[in-house]
Design an enzyme around this catalytic site. Structure first.
Site, PDB file in Angstrom:
ATOM      1  N   GLY A  20       0.822  -1.206   0.000  1.00 19.33           N
ATOM      2  CA  GLY A  20       0.000   0.000   0.000  1.00 19.33           C
ATOM      3  C   GLY A  20       0.853   1.251   0.000  1.00 19.33           C
ATOM      4  N   VAL A  76       2.140  -5.312   3.728  1.00 20.44           N
ATOM      5  CA  VAL A  76       1.564  -6.383   4.545  1.00 20.44           C
ATOM      6  C   VAL A  76       2.231  -7.701   4.161  1.00 20.44           C
ATOM      7  CG1 VAL A  76      -0.534  -7.604   5.204  1.00 20.44           C
ATOM      8  CG2 VAL A  76      -0.618  -5.147   4.724  1.00 20.44           C
ATOM      9  N   LYS A 104       2.318  -5.997   9.503  1.00 20.10           N
ATOM     10  CA  LYS A 104       2.148  -4.741   8.787  1.00 20.10           C
ATOM     11  C   LYS A 104       3.389  -3.895   9.030  1.00 20.10           C
ATOM     12  CE  LYS A 104      -1.527  -1.425   7.757  1.00 20.10           C
ATOM     13  NZ  LYS A 104      -2.901  -0.979   8.126  1.00 20.10           N
ATOM     14  N   ASP A 107     -12.529   4.563   7.364  1.00 21.11           N
ATOM     15  CA  ASP A 107     -12.119   3.882   6.128  1.00 21.11           C
ATOM     16  C   ASP A 107     -12.727   2.489   6.067  1.00 21.11           C
ATOM     17  OD1 ASP A 107     -10.915   3.562   3.685  1.00 21.11           O
ATOM     18  OD2 ASP A 107      -8.933   3.080   4.488  1.00 21.11           O
TER      19      ASP A 107
END
Length: 545
Positions: free
Chosen positions: A245, A250, A263, A365
């Site tokens: 991302g 990840v 993460k 989100d």
């Protein structure tokens, strides 16, 4: 006994708001109860602060020495009889007597006591709740007294429990004795001030040498709750990249032989690591439908100087992936929907338990990509990088802060109309962000329901599609999404067979409409949506006119 305080109800929905036609009645009015466990009558009064010149001079020296250098400093104390701790709200300042902490989340100190002894002192979790004055003026809370104040060490002088005794005029010093006492008090304070300046300076040099602060200098904005340790985890192994991302990568890995998800944040994304760590590490955040934090570290793994969050591995993957691979029976569909609503309702709720406080949190989100599916078929909400802790009472967004900080964030497809057109109510931004979460929940719920064969008797279940994908495609432009969701007030298509029925499909149609209503004030709360879903029975819906 646990003293409790009832808060005023949230304002009622607007006139003309859609009445609930099925399930539970829609209401925003609810009572919130805060509880703190206090000692019985036999508990020892083990700590009272020093009086007179000691408190005054110590407070003055620390206040002048620390103010503007380390952020707000408060006296910290917790009576042994109080279960739990608020220690995570501050960082200990070593060498202070009595113990002092530097606040990490707010500029507010507090004290809590009863008629016999002090219960708690430290950093309050918010700058609100009436934290305006520089003096710690007590206000009753059931059979407790609480004070909030906004100055360094302002919570020190609460050793007078209950009503303060009146001093007699005979005991008041006068004349030369009073003048001599004042001079000695002033000289003592100056001496302590010099000592504390030396102590603070040496402490800052030590902190900088260990690299505990950012280059911009120390302060609450650069500190994390209970700093995660920087040493490596020898038993943590990185095996495979699952997703890359903008702010993190990840990995699939293992910790002590157990499969986990790691993460990893690069050093440039430290604020995103701090935000997610700050939410997941708060007290009372453990919930079956929120992702569990197993470990947090700095300076380890592929990103080296960045942060790591270690969480359980959910083999079923994201809800988006799961729905694309599986059409769920009625029982599985209800389980997915109920667990998602339960997790969001818990996230939005405030909670006091055993002296610990969990504030209300907005996710900001929520999407089917940021929801994971457990092996038992229940949902777990994940990815708290944009989550924000909400105020305890409705208040306006500070004028000195840019509204961009709460607008235009999240996955565009799931943004509420008031975020798309930048009309989010900044006067009550805490409530407004929760209402935006409920809108996103409705879109994810629609995606879940559209993959249930029991809701399409005699027909094949539709292939999985994201919300608005049928209308706008896989990558809608901001202009097209705003035109559809805001100007035309259209929503993902509800099957014609559900409309006008008295059975479960009709109730689901109404639930969706009540959660994605164009008027944010008319939407259900997450708790009410969860209660509506609880009314669905385990038997598959039969529908019918």
């Amino acid at each position: 006994m646990q003293p409790a305080k009832s808060f005023p109800p949230v304002p009622a929905p607007r006139e003309g708001q859609r009445a609930a036609r099925g399930g539970l009645t829609h209401t925003h009015t609810h009572a919130r109860t805060r509880m703190l466990q206090v000692p019985g009558d036999g508990a020892r009064a083990t700590a009272t602060m020093g009086s007179g010149a000691t408190n005054l001079c110590g407070g003055l020296g620390l206040s002048l020495g620390l103010a503007g250098v380390l952020g707000r400093s408060c006296i910290f104390y917790e009576h042994p009889s109080v279960r739990g701790s608020l220690r995570h709200q501050g960082r200990a300042l070593t060498g202070t007597e009595p113990g002092a902490v530097q606040c990490l989340q707010s500029e507010c100190c507090f004290g809590l006591w009863n008629q016999s002894h002090i219960l708690m002192q430290g950093c309050w979790s918010s700058d609100r709740d009436g934290c305006q004055g520089v003096a710690c003026v007590p206000s009753p809370r059931a059979n407790l007294l609480r004070c909030l104040c906004r100055a360094d060490l302002c919570n020190a002088n609460i050793s007078t429990l209950g009503a303060a005794p009146q001093a007699s005029s005979a005991s008041t010093p006068s004349g030369p004795l009073c003048i001599a006492g004042a001079v000695l008090l002033f000289l003592g304070c100056l001496a302590l001030l010099g000592l504390w300046r030396v102590k603070v300076f040496s402490m800052l040099l030590s902190c900088r040498a260990r690299g505990k602060h950012a280059k911009g200098g120390p302060g609450p904005s650069s500190a994390l709750p209970r700093d995660p340790p920087s040493q490596e985890l020898p038993a943590l192994h990185f095996l495979q990249v699952l997703q890359t991302g903008r702010f993190s990568m990840v990995w699939r890995g293992s910790l002590r032989g157990v499969p986990v998800v790691i993460k990893a944040f690069p050093a440039a994304s430290d604020q995103h690591f701090a935000a997610e760590w700050g939410v997941l590490s708060r007290p009372l955040m453990n919930h079956d439908n929120l992702v569990q934090l197993l470990e947090a570290r700095r300076g380890d793994g592929p990103s080296r100087r960045g942060g790591l969050l270690v969480m359980p591995l959910y083999a079923q993957g994201s809800l988006r992936y799961f729905l694309g691979q599986h059409a769920s029976p009625w029982e599985g569909t209800v389980r997915l929907a109920l667990s998602l609503a339960c997790g969001l309702a818990f996230l939005h709720d405030e909670l006091w338990r055993d002296g610990l406080y969990k504030p209300s949190v907005a996710h900001r989100d929520l999407s089917s990509q940021n929801v994971l599916v457990r092996d038992d078929g229940a949902c777990t909400i994940a990815d708290f990088g944009l989550a924000i802790v909400l105020p305890t009472s409705p208040e306006a967004w500070p004028r000195d802060r840019s509204p961009t900080a709460i607008r235009k964030l999240g996955t565009q497809r799931y943004m509420a109309p008031e975020i798309l057109d930048e009309s989010l109510d900044l006067r009550r931004w805490g409530c407004a962000l929760k209402q935006a979460d409920v809108y996103a929940f409705a879109l994810v719920l629609w995606e879940i329901l559209m993959r249930c064969p029991a809701l399409f008797p005699g027909c094949s279940v539709p292939e999985f599609r994201l919300a608005y994908e049928a209308e706008l495609g896989s990558s809608p432009s901001p202009t097209a999404l705003r035109r559809l969701a805001v100007e035309q007030q259209r929503r993902p298509a509800i099957p014609q067979a559900w409309m006008g029925t008295r059975g479960v499909p009709g109730c689901l149609q109404e639930l969706l409409e009540d959660c994605w209503d164009p008027d944010p004030e008319a939407r259900l709360t997450a708790k009410c949506a969860h209660q509506r879903l609880q009314q669905l029975g385990p038997e598959p819906p039969l529908g019918g006119p």
